[in-house]
Design an enzyme around this catalytic site. Structure first.
Site, PDB file in Angstrom:
ATOM      1  N   SER A 126       3.757  -6.876   7.299  1.00  8.69           N
ATOM      2  CA  SER A 126       3.816  -6.258   8.692  1.00  8.69           C
ATOM      3  C   SER A 126       2.824  -6.880   9.617  1.00  8.69           C
ATOM      4  O   SER A 126       2.734  -7.042  10.826  1.00  8.69           O
ATOM      5  CB  SER A 126       3.803  -4.907   8.830  1.00  8.69           C
ATOM      6  OG  SER A 126       3.061  -4.323   8.151  1.00  8.69           O
ATOM      7  N   GLY A 170       6.714  -4.149   5.333  1.00  8.90           N
ATOM      8  CA  GLY A 170       6.751  -3.554   3.926  1.00  8.90           C
ATOM      9  C   GLY A 170       6.962  -4.051   3.055  1.00  8.90           C
ATOM     10  O   GLY A 170       7.103  -3.413   2.008  1.00  8.90           O
ATOM     11  N   ASN A 216       0.457  -3.767   1.084  1.00 12.33           N
ATOM     12  CA  ASN A 216       1.407  -2.536   0.792  1.00 12.33           C
ATOM     13  C   ASN A 216       1.391  -2.260  -0.549  1.00 12.33           C
ATOM     14  O   ASN A 216       1.571  -0.975  -0.779  1.00 12.33           O
ATOM     15  CB  ASN A 216       2.796  -3.151   1.116  1.00 12.33           C
ATOM     16  CG  ASN A 216       2.915  -3.086   2.698  1.00 12.33           C
ATOM     17  OD1 ASN A 216       2.782  -2.213   3.362  1.00 12.33           O
ATOM     18  ND2 ASN A 216       3.470  -4.082   3.466  1.00 12.33           N
ATOM     19  N   ASP A 248      -1.308   4.330  14.035  1.00 18.57           N
ATOM     20  CA  ASP A 248      -1.159   4.821  12.662  1.00 18.57           C
ATOM     21  C   ASP A 248      -2.405   4.298  11.775  1.00 18.57           C
ATOM     22  O   ASP A 248      -2.755   4.464  10.946  1.00 18.57           O
ATOM     23  CB  ASP A 248       0.032   4.077  12.061  1.00 18.57           C
ATOM     24  CG  ASP A 248       0.071   2.436  12.149  1.00 18.57           C
ATOM     25  OD1 ASP A 248      -1.182   1.834  12.854  1.00 18.57           O
ATOM     26  OD2 ASP A 248       0.944   1.795  11.844  1.00 18.57           O
ATOM     27  N   HIS A 268      -2.281  -0.769  11.709  1.00 21.68           N
ATOM     28  CA  HIS A 268      -1.789  -1.943  12.407  1.00 21.68           C
ATOM     29  C   HIS A 268      -2.515  -2.361  13.719  1.00 21.68           C
ATOM     30  O   HIS A 268      -2.607  -1.267  14.399  1.00 21.68           O
ATOM     31  CB  HIS A 268      -0.201  -2.230  12.774  1.00 21.68           C
ATOM     32  CG  HIS A 268       0.499  -2.114  11.528  1.00 21.68           C
ATOM     33  ND1 HIS A 268       0.914  -0.559  10.849  1.00 21.68           N
ATOM     34  CD2 HIS A 268       1.050  -2.843  10.654  1.00 21.68           C
ATOM     35  CE1 HIS A 268       1.453  -0.754   9.703  1.00 21.68           C
ATOM     36  NE2 HIS A 268       1.793  -2.107   9.449  1.00 21.68           N
TER      37      HIS A 268
END
Length: 233
Positions: A56, A93, A124, A205, A208
């Site tokens: 991502s 992801g 991830n 979040d 990112h």
């Protein structure tokens, strides 16, 4: 009646003259150049092709596509004089296992052999607490594929979050430097360097970067990409 036919004849001559003028190619400074499909393809072939293969952080999660890392990196490199296309091959992801499973398919789908592959996976895996040994194994397998295809590679690394524990962090954080040394590829050690932990540059979040953060990341990584492209000539 004679006058009417004379009028028709004059009109016909005018129409024919206008048609003849319209068929002539435009001249002068106002003439628009005609670019053929072959010329467009040739222009594309002249550009260096960089493939950003990652998760991502490459894909542009939470931002517009024209704000994503590949897009910004391309913009910066072009501003520096590089004729380059940076293709976004990021998948949100994605784990190293998922990347390994789709790498060959992605490479086979490209219009031509890339001049550089940016490889940025593992974040991830870390967030899911996957075994660093398996992550390293998957990354090695991807580097083996790229080496077999004689494709230049640059790694962008990741660091484990502090809450993963010291032992996990030690094992995970060593992956990228060891791979770079073993395969002789350039490494940008931490993709989020300079933006992580700063709310001004991160999305809500805290994982990112936002558009401002991506600009900073791309500016920091661009010089190493530039050197890698030059070395790959």
């Amino acid at each position: 009646m004679a006058r009417r036919w004379l009028s028709y004849a004059i009109c016909a001559l005018i129409v024919q003259s206008l048609a003849a003028c319209s068929e002539e190619p435009p001249v002068g400074n106002n003439a628009a150049p005609v670019v053929t499909e072959q010329e467009n393809e040739a222009s594309a072939m002249d550009r260096k092709l960089v493939v950003a293969f990652g998760d991502s952080l490459y894909a542009g999660y939470g931002v517009a596509q024209d704000e994503s890392f590949p897009h910004e990196l391309e913009r910066i490199l072009r501003a520096q004089g590089h004729a380059v296309e940076v293709r976004n091959a990021g998948v949100s992801g994605e784990t190293t296992q998922g990347g390994l499973e789709r790498l060959a398919f992605t490479l086979d789908g490209l219009p031509r052999k890339p001049d550089l592959v940016l490889l940025g996976l593992g974040g991830n895996d870390m967030l899911r607490g996957l075994d660093p040994e398996q992550s390293e194994k998957n990354l090695r397998a991807m580097l083996d594929i790229l080496k077999a295809r004689e494709l230049p590679v640059m790694l962008t690394g990741m660091l484990a979050a502090p809450n993963m524990g010291k032992d996990y962090g030690r094992r995970f954080n060593a992956i990228y430097s060891e791979l770079a040394a073993d395969y002789g590829v350039p490494l940008y050690p931490f993709f989020l360097e300079g933006v992580i932990g700063n709310r001004k540059f991160m999305q809500s979040d805290s994982l990112h970067p936002n558009a401002l953060g991506i600009d900073i990341v791309a500016e920091k990584i661009a010089p190493l990409v530039s050197r890698s492209l030059t070395a790959a000539r």
